[in-house]
Each structure stands twice: as structure tokens, then as C-alpha cells.
Design an enzyme around this catalytic site. Structure first.
Site, mmCIF file in Angstrom:
data_model
loop_
_atom_site.group_PDB
_atom_site.id
_atom_site.type_symbol
_atom_site.label_atom_id
_atom_site.label_comp_id
_atom_site.label_asym_id
_atom_site.label_seq_id
_atom_site.Cartn_x
_atom_site.Cartn_y
_atom_site.Cartn_z
ATOM 1 N N ASP A 189 -60.627 27.388 66.531
ATOM 2 C CA ASP A 189 -60.457 25.941 66.504
ATOM 3 C C ASP A 189 -61.456 25.322 67.467
ATOM 4 O OD1 ASP A 189 -58.914 23.432 65.819
ATOM 5 O OD2 ASP A 189 -58.592 23.467 67.996
ATOM 6 N N GLU A 273 -62.920 25.813 60.793
ATOM 7 C CA GLU A 273 -62.579 24.602 60.065
ATOM 8 C C GLU A 273 -63.855 23.942 59.565
ATOM 9 O OE1 GLU A 273 -59.699 20.667 60.638
ATOM 10 O OE2 GLU A 273 -60.266 21.898 62.352
ATOM 11 N N CYS A 345 -41.638 22.128 68.156
ATOM 12 C CA CYS A 345 -41.248 21.983 66.755
ATOM 13 C C CYS A 345 -39.786 21.546 66.666
ATOM 14 C CB CYS A 345 -41.461 23.306 66.022
ATOM 15 S SG CYS A 345 -40.943 23.272 64.285
ATOM 16 N N ASP A 355 -54.085 23.511 70.473
ATOM 17 C CA ASP A 355 -55.291 24.173 69.989
ATOM 18 C C ASP A 355 -55.022 25.608 69.539
ATOM 19 O OD1 ASP A 355 -56.695 21.858 70.557
ATOM 20 O OD2 ASP A 355 -57.204 22.494 72.587
#
Length: 403
Positions: A189, A273, A345, A355
Site C-alpha cells: 500500500d 494498487e 470494525c 495502511d
């Protein structure tokens, strides 16, 4: 199994006054021929709808040399002039194939100064390179050896804005061969606080090379703004600014080479990405930092090294919600502002580093795509509430087989 890969070796050299004058004349002639050929091709199409190819421009070059006005083209080697016509033909080929924009005219101040010599226009013996129209070899700093027993097929001489001279030798390198198959895979990332975050949890510090020299660069630019354009002092101040920019670019490139080499050597698959850096540079607040991070150059280096050494690079679509997706249960958060660096979460209560979680999701999505050949764009939700890609990504993250 060893394969011969054409590889460029770039070295710095220090020309004599006579060599520098000869190369400067060559750069000017190359630029002149390129612009004249581009103008002729553009005019032929605009007036007569006629496409002129390399052979026609080569014949034009022969006619130009016979005129009194352009007789100076005979004073330099003919090979760089022919090569620039081939480069123009390549530019038009890419344009008609819709891979590039229409070729632009070369500027004396802004365009790159370079000239390409093929093997017929230079002599390479006993580690010494002598170009056409020159009596003595170039004083090259051999920072690394060329592949043993291999002769360069071309030599490209260039001068950067800081006034430094370089020669790039194109050589077939038989030493490049696929590495032994590795068992490790990694998701990467890209970021600004940390240049790279790996799915293993490792974070690589962003060196911020431009910020390190920002004060020094600003001072040099202020001094340049006070000089009279066209004066000797203005040229000195311009070169000072260019040297600072060159120092920043050299250190940035060195860092990226080391990182990409390490990732390729240690991992069989690297998942990244697919970022649109060009659009990110339109953000006035982040453009400077994004430009300094050089994510596009990182991807370029990573991909060609992976191709060299038998590795695989997978680019996950930029719209994949890697930051908002829980890598533990697969739940998708509604919002994830950039200032949120850690989050919990709501479904499973797992606390994530933003990250690291994104890197793990990228890895899972990349492996799922590699295994089943599916796309990585977000798909419409299924009746169960999760898209097909999210379900497969979640199964890979938990170590379950793909369905």
C-alpha cells in the site's frame, strides 16, 4: 535458464572542450532535423492528406545537406541525424495507434539534449569509447563493469539541465535470469506518511527527498529570480537550481531502485494498487508530496524487474475499497476519512492500522484475481450483502480455498 536481455548501462563522463563543442553542435543539428522533418510531415498531411514515412524524410535530409543554408549538417556525424528521424517515425506510429499524443517540436531550452550513435558511429575497444568525428575516447567514469565479452549496440550521449554529461550503452546482458521460485507473496500500500506499507506489517519510511532540500532550493530559486535573463549570472543561478533538482531526483531514484529490487528478490507475487497519479497531482494540497513519492516510477521499476526475474506484479483496481474493508471479517465501513489512521470494525471488533489493513486487502484481492481470473472492480452486492469479489477476498484473507 539464462536469457539475453537488452539492458542500458548509464555512466557519467567528462568531455574535453573540443568534445563538448562537437556534442553541442550535434545536439543542435539533431534538434534542427527533427523539427524540420516534423514540420514537413505535418504540412504534407494538412495540405495534401499525405503521410510521409521515414524513407521520405531520410531523402529530405540528403537534399537539405546539399543546400547552402543547411550545409552545416555535414559537419556532424550523420548517424544521430538518421536516428532522430527513426525516433520521429516511432512517435508517429504511437500516435496513429492512439498510444501517445501528436509529436511536439523540440525546444532549445526545454527539450532533452541527446544524440544516439549506432555501432557504425563509434568504436569500443579495451574499455574505451570513441565517437565519430572525435580523435580521442571519452573520459568515462566506469562505476560498474559491462557484461564480459559484450559489445554495445548503441551509445546515447546526453546532457542534463545541470550541465552533467552521460553516456548510455545498450548491451545484451546474459546474466539476467529468473530467480528461484519464492514462497512469499506481499501486498503493498503506497502512502505519504510512510512511502510503502507491506501486508506483513512492515512500514517503510518516506524519505521526503524534496522536503529535505526545500529551504536550499527556495533560496536558489529566489537568487535566480533576481538575475537578468540572458546574463551569465542568470545561467550560473539556473545551473545551481538544476543541480539541486538533480540531487533530489538522484536520491529518489536510488531509494526506489533499492526498494523494488528487494521486493522482487524476496517475493514471488507483489500486489499493488493501480493509482492514477496524474489525477492526484491536481490536488493542490497534496501535489508536492505525491510528486516527491514518485509512485509511478516505483511501479515502472517494479514491473520491469519482475519481468526480468520471473516474478509477478498484480495491480488491483483503484476503486477497490482496500482501506474501508475489514481484512478479518470482510465487513465494509461506510466512511474512512484520510485523517483516520486506526479504526475498529463494528462487526467483529478488530482494531486495524489503516495502511496495514489496506495492504492485506490488496494482497487478498490480488491473489483471488490471480487464481480465478476475475476482475477487481467493485461489483454489485449479492443477496447476501457482499460482492463476489469481497467474498473471495475474505476467503483468501482467512486462508480458505477459493470457490
Amino acid at each position: 535458464m539464462a536469457t539475453c536481455v537488452k539492458r542500458t548501462f548509464k555512466f557519467r563522463f567528462y568531455p574535453t572542450h573540443a568534445q563538448a563543442a562537437e556534442l553541442s553542435r550535434t545536439f543542435g543539428c539533431v534538434r534542427k532535423v527533427y523539427n524540420m522533418a516534423l514540420a514537413a510531415r505535418t504540412e504534407a498531411w494538412a495540405l495534401r492528406q499525405e503521410r510521409i514515412n521515414y524513407n521520405a524524410t531520410s531523402a529530405m535530409l540528403t537534399a537539405w545537406k546539399k543546400t547552402e543554408e543547411l550545409a552545416f549538417l555535414n559537419d556532424v556525424s550523420s548517424v544521430p541525424l538518421q536516428q532522430v528521424l527513426r525516433h520521429l517515425q516511432t512517435a508517429f506510429t504511437h500516435f496513429f495507434a492512439k498510444r501517445a499524443k501528436y509529436p511536439r517540436f523540440k525546444s532549445r531550452k526545454k527539450s532533452r539534449k541527446s544524440a544516439e550513435y549506432t555501432s557504425s558511429a563509434f568504436r569500443f575497444r579495451d574499455g574505451k569509447l570513441t565517437l565519430a568525428k572525435m580523435d580521442q575516447p571519452l573520459d568515462i567514469v566506469w562505476s560498474r563493469p559491462l557484461p564480459e565479452g559484450r559489445q554495445p549496440s548503441s551509445a546515447t550521449v546526453s546532457q542534463d539541465s545541470a550541465g552533467r554529461w552521460f553516456v548510455s550503452l545498450l548491451v545484451e546482458d546474459p546474466a539476467i535470469q529468473p530467480l528461484p521460485v519464492a514462497t512469499r507473496v506481499v501486498g503493498v500500500d503506497a502512502g505519504l506518511d510512510h512511502l510503502l506499507t507491506l501486508s506483513t506489517g512492515e512500514k517503510i519510511t518516506n524519505p521526503r527527498h524534496e522536503r529535505t532540500d526545500r529551504v536550499r532550493l527556495a533560496k536558489a530559486q529566489r537568487e535566480l529570480s533576481r538575475k537578468t535573463k540572458g546574463s551569465a549570472n542568470h545561467e550560473k543561478a539556473r545551473k545551481k537550481v538544476a543541480r539541486i533538482h538533480a540531487r533530489i531526483a538522484d536520491r529518489r531514484r536510488d531509494t526506489l531502485h533499492k526498494l523494488t529490487t528487494r521486493l522482487v528478490r524476496e517475493n514471488q507475487v507483489v500486489v499493488i494498487e493501480d493509482l492514477t497519479v496524474r489525477n492526484m497531482l491536481k490536488n493542490g494540497r497534496l501535489a508536492r508530496a505525491v510528486s516527491d513519492a514518485a509512485w509511478a516510477e516505483f511501479r515502472t521499476l517494479l514491473e520491469y524487474k519482475a519481468q526480468w526475474y520471473g516474478r509477478e506484479v498484480i495491480a488491483v483496481d483503484r476503486w477497490f475499497p482496500s482501506s474501508k474493508l475489514c481484512s478479518h471479517c470482510g465487513a465494509l465501513a461506510e466512511r474512512m476519512p484520510l485523517n483516520v489512521r486506526t479504526w475498529t470494525c463494528d462487526s467483529c471488533g478488530t482494531t486495524h492500522d489503516r495502511d496495514v489493513n489496506a495492504a492485506r486487502n490488496l494482497l487478498a484481492a490480488g491473489l483471488a484475481v490471480s487464481a480465478c481470473g476475475a476482475g477487481v472492480r467493485p461489483q454489485r452486492s449479492t443477496p447476501g450483502g457482499q460482492s463476489a469479489l469481497k467474498q473471495e477476498t475474505h476467503r483468501v484473507t482467512r486462508g480458505l480455498p477459493l470457490r
